[in-house]
Motif scaffolding. Structure first.
Motif, short mmCIF file in Angstrom:
data_model
loop_
_atom_site.label_atom_id
_atom_site.label_comp_id
_atom_site.label_asym_id
_atom_site.label_seq_id
_atom_site.Cartn_x
_atom_site.Cartn_y
_atom_site.Cartn_z
N GLN A 104 41.50 35.16 29.23
CA GLN A 104 40.88 36.23 28.72
C GLN A 104 39.86 36.88 29.53
N GLU A 105 39.77 36.65 30.91
CA GLU A 105 38.59 37.40 31.65
C GLU A 105 38.85 38.94 31.65
N GLY A 106 37.81 39.66 31.33
CA GLY A 106 37.89 41.22 31.10
C GLY A 106 36.68 41.80 31.80
N LEU A 107 35.61 41.33 31.83
CA LEU A 107 34.24 42.16 32.29
C LEU A 107 33.62 41.42 33.46
N TRP A 108 33.22 42.25 34.24
CA TRP A 108 32.36 41.85 35.32
C TRP A 108 31.08 42.67 35.63
N PHE A 109 29.91 42.09 34.94
CA PHE A 109 28.87 43.05 34.50
C PHE A 109 27.44 42.40 35.58
N PHE A 110 27.41 43.37 36.69
CA PHE A 110 26.15 43.00 37.19
C PHE A 110 25.57 44.33 37.87
N PRO A 111 24.68 44.82 36.95
CA PRO A 111 23.99 45.97 37.14
C PRO A 111 22.67 46.12 38.25
#
Length: 263
Positions: free
Chosen positions: A186-193
């Protein structure tokens, strides 16, 4: 000049399926169309290659996160990408007897595919009714970079019920992107701002997500600038990649509207 084969000019709205690929919906895929060749000035084209993504993991003998990333950029827009797993990948077809797995595609083809296999699609699951947190998309973040704003914002999304409350700790830009594409957990988001990645880390993923309904931008929701030179290629405004455009837009909106205490 560079020469490439374009989609059937009589059906420009339909994606092109590679010969032998098993299409999920044959009414919306061209099987073996006559293709028109187009000539493109080479100055309009750039190629990004990361020959060893996941260097630290490779050095310590952990080969699962290791990827080879290749992307073709036309007019500063990623149109074709390859994520290659030289040491194989669970559940995916290998390229002949090499043991390698390659996921390729982009808007040039209209979809993503597994080399030697068919369409790159999410593993089949049976959703629960009513939906639970296990049905929600999960964030993928690096354990070494999870502190600060990454942890704070991902936790915030979890409390709002937008994503699974527990992220997966995954190394490597290519591995994170492949997780989002295949979604076996269910991986859906890579967040690295924040800084820490470069254009060659994200170009292939950008091309693939554009063709599969996802989105990859910086933390402001702006497309990456692929006109930058090698010395300018660091993504100072980070990267936000998502399997779903709507979820991506909502994440960007919440991030820009919020006040975050950590960097």
């Amino acid at each position: 000049h560079l020469r490439y084969r374009n989609e059937d000019t009589e059906h420009p709205h339909l994606p092109l399926a590679p010969e032998g690929a098993a299409a999920p919906d044959c009414d919306h895929v061209l099987r073996s169309p006559p293709l028109a060749e187009c000539v493109v000035d080479s100055q309009r084209v750039s190629v990004f290659i990361d020959p060893l993504d996941g260097t630290k993991a490779y050095a310590r003998g952990d080969y699962e996160p290791v990827s080879i990333l290749i992307a073709i950029i036309l007019d500063q827009v990623p149109c074709f990408g390859v994520i290659n797993k030289p040491f194989g990948y669970p559940g995916q077809t290998t390229v002949m007897d090499t043991g390698c797995v390659a996921i390729y595609g982009g808007t040039l083809l209209g979809a993503a595919y597994t080399a030697g296999g068919g369409y790159c699609t999410k593993a089949a699951t049976t959703p629960t009714s009513p939906p639970t947190s296990q049905d929600l998309p999960r964030a993928v973040i690096s354990s070494s970079r999870s502190a600060g704003i990454v942890e704070e914002f991902v936790t915030h999304l979890g409390t709002k019920g937008m994503i699974h409350p527990t992220p997966l700790m995954i190394s490597g830009a290519g591995e994170k992107s492949l997780r989002i594409l295949l979604r076996s957990e269910q991986e859906g988001l890579w967040f690295f701002p924040k800084p820490g990645t470069s254009l060659w880390d994200v170009a292939a993923s950008d091309a693939l997500l554009r063709a599969t309904g996802g989105r990859l931008t910086d933390k402001h929701g702006k497309d990456m600038d692929y006109s930058k030179t090698r010395l300018e290629a660091e993504n100072h405004d980070g990267v936000v990649a998502c399997y779903d455009r709507s979820l991506h837009a909502e994440c960007i909106k919440l991030f820009l509207e919020g006040t975050w205490t950590n960097n």
